[in-house]
Design a protein around this motif. Structure first.
Motif, mmCIF file in Angstrom:
data_model
loop_
_atom_site.group_PDB
_atom_site.id
_atom_site.type_symbol
_atom_site.label_atom_id
_atom_site.label_comp_id
_atom_site.label_asym_id
_atom_site.label_seq_id
_atom_site.Cartn_x
_atom_site.Cartn_y
_atom_site.Cartn_z
ATOM 1 N N LEU A 48 4.185 11.061 -19.622
ATOM 2 C CA LEU A 48 4.624 12.244 -20.355
ATOM 3 C C LEU A 48 4.586 12.010 -21.857
ATOM 4 O O LEU A 48 4.045 12.827 -22.617
ATOM 5 C CB LEU A 48 6.037 12.640 -19.920
ATOM 6 C CG LEU A 48 6.641 13.830 -20.658
ATOM 7 C CD1 LEU A 48 5.912 15.115 -20.283
ATOM 8 C CD2 LEU A 48 8.140 13.962 -20.353
ATOM 9 N N THR A 49 5.174 10.902 -22.314
ATOM 10 C CA THR A 49 5.206 10.657 -23.756
ATOM 11 C C THR A 49 3.801 10.431 -24.311
ATOM 12 O O THR A 49 3.520 10.832 -25.447
ATOM 13 C CB THR A 49 6.117 9.467 -24.096
ATOM 14 O OG1 THR A 49 5.691 8.302 -23.373
ATOM 15 C CG2 THR A 49 7.561 9.769 -23.751
ATOM 16 N N ALA A 50 2.928 9.824 -23.541
ATOM 17 C CA ALA A 50 1.546 9.651 -23.997
ATOM 18 C C ALA A 50 0.892 11.004 -24.241
ATOM 19 O O ALA A 50 0.267 11.235 -25.289
ATOM 20 C CB ALA A 50 0.755 8.852 -22.966
ATOM 21 N N ARG A 51 1.048 11.899 -23.291
ATOM 22 C CA ARG A 51 0.421 13.213 -23.419
ATOM 23 C C ARG A 51 1.036 14.027 -24.554
ATOM 24 O O ARG A 51 0.322 14.692 -25.321
ATOM 25 C CB ARG A 51 0.536 13.959 -22.097
ATOM 26 C CG ARG A 51 -0.269 13.325 -20.971
ATOM 27 C CD ARG A 51 -0.036 14.004 -19.631
ATOM 28 N NE ARG A 51 -0.920 13.441 -18.607
ATOM 29 C CZ ARG A 51 -1.084 13.977 -17.402
ATOM 30 N NH1 ARG A 51 -0.412 15.066 -17.049
ATOM 31 N NH2 ARG A 51 -1.909 13.416 -16.540
ATOM 32 N N GLN A 52 2.333 13.984 -24.675
ATOM 33 C CA GLN A 52 2.982 14.738 -25.746
ATOM 34 C C GLN A 52 2.606 14.191 -27.117
ATOM 35 O O GLN A 52 2.451 14.953 -28.082
ATOM 36 C CB GLN A 52 4.497 14.709 -25.586
ATOM 37 C CG GLN A 52 5.214 15.584 -26.621
ATOM 38 C CD GLN A 52 6.712 15.536 -26.505
ATOM 39 O OE1 GLN A 52 7.267 14.791 -25.697
ATOM 40 N NE2 GLN A 52 7.396 16.333 -27.311
ATOM 41 N N SER A 53 2.429 12.874 -27.214
ATOM 42 C CA SER A 53 2.196 12.243 -28.511
ATOM 43 C C SER A 53 0.851 12.591 -29.135
ATOM 44 O O SER A 53 0.606 12.276 -30.312
ATOM 45 C CB SER A 53 2.310 10.720 -28.392
ATOM 46 O OG SER A 53 1.163 10.161 -27.773
#
Length: 281
Positions: A48-53
């Motif tokens: 999730l954080t990878a995609r949001q970043s």
């Protein structure tokens, strides 16, 4: 959805920052629909954080965060700015979730971590340390040794907005990232602290999306305001607590004091069913 593009000039390309969750192949959202698709499809917090970043769904926010990252403030002229969306960080099984508005242009947008490298963060982390939620009283940069204990931080809007004012459409687009984060941590949550009215308003539809009953009437924001939300999967519920934002304006004028923040986080610690902090910090 294309894989993460190589950033131009001084901008940070995915995978080139310490502990960067993303890489060159991380999918990028370019619209609200793609945000929802990628957020819903994330299986882990890391994914999730990878995609949001690397999200690029809001053109105004993308342009502003990158402009700030290139021009920089004079005091930070020699530093490289993150210049991308700032994601949630902290414990992967948090008892407490701290929700803010958005990263500061020369704070989180510079350091890559929410409430890190600005005056608001200085005030906030000192309180979290005193109340047993952080291992040190300062948070200045990624890799500085700071860790959150039984807590996680997230912003309602992941990109630094002009004048600290996201537009409604930007808030609504980013809501899918917040809902996905809640989905992945809600089983452990016992308390949420909302820093400011914007975060307070953002949390209600997000919690409803993960199965909690919508409070009627909509509770008014205030420092120390409390609302307990329940769901079929969490009969004991989650206590949502309002807290004035530790902005420079609020702390300089005395609207928010260290004692006021400590009271909020001690209450959150109790609601999270964590042992009291008994040692002098």
């Amino acid at each position: 959805m294309a894989a993460a593009e190589e950033s131009a000039g001084d901008l940070v390309a995915p995978g080139s920052w310490p502990d960067d969750p993303a890489g060159p192949d991380t999918p990028v959202a370019h619209s609200a629909g793609e945000v929802t698709e990628l957020a819903d499809g994330a299986v882990t917090l890391r994914e999730l954080t990878a995609r949001q970043s690397v999200c690029r769904a809001c053109p105004r926010l993308v342009a502003w965060r990158e402009q700030v990252a290139v021009t920089r403030r004079r005091a930070f002229r020699g530093e490289r700015y993150w210049g991308r969306p700032v994601t949630g960080w902290g414990s992967e099984r948090p008892r407490l979730l701290i929700v803010g508005l958005a990263p500061a242009a020369h704070g989180g947008n510079r350091t890559g971590r929410i409430f890190t490298g600005d005056r608001s963060g200085d005030f906030l982390f000192a309180s979290l340390y005193r109340c047993g939620f952080a291992v040190q009283p300062t948070s200045v940069a990624a890799g500085d040794g700071q860790r959150l204990l039984d807590a996680r931080m997230v912003a309602a809007v992941g990109c630094a907005p002009p004048d600290n004012k996201p537009e409604p459409a930007e808030r609504d687009t980013c809501a899918a990232w917040l809902v996905a984060e809640l989905r992945l941590v809600v089983s452990d949550l016992r308390a949420i602290v909302c820093l400011g009215g914007f975060a307070w308003q953002a949390i209600w539809p997000a919690m409803t999306s993960v199965g909690f009953a919508w409070p009627r009437p909509r509770p008014a924001f205030g420092h120390g305001a409390e609302v307990r939300l329940t769901s079929a999967g969490a009969p004991d519920g989650v206590l949502v607590i309002g807290c004035y934002h530790p902005s420079q304006q609020n702390t300089f004028t005395g609207r928010v004091t260290p004692a006021m923040l400590d009271t909020i986080f001690i209450r959150a610690r109790d609601a999270a069913r964590l042992p009291p902090v008994v040692t002098e910090r």
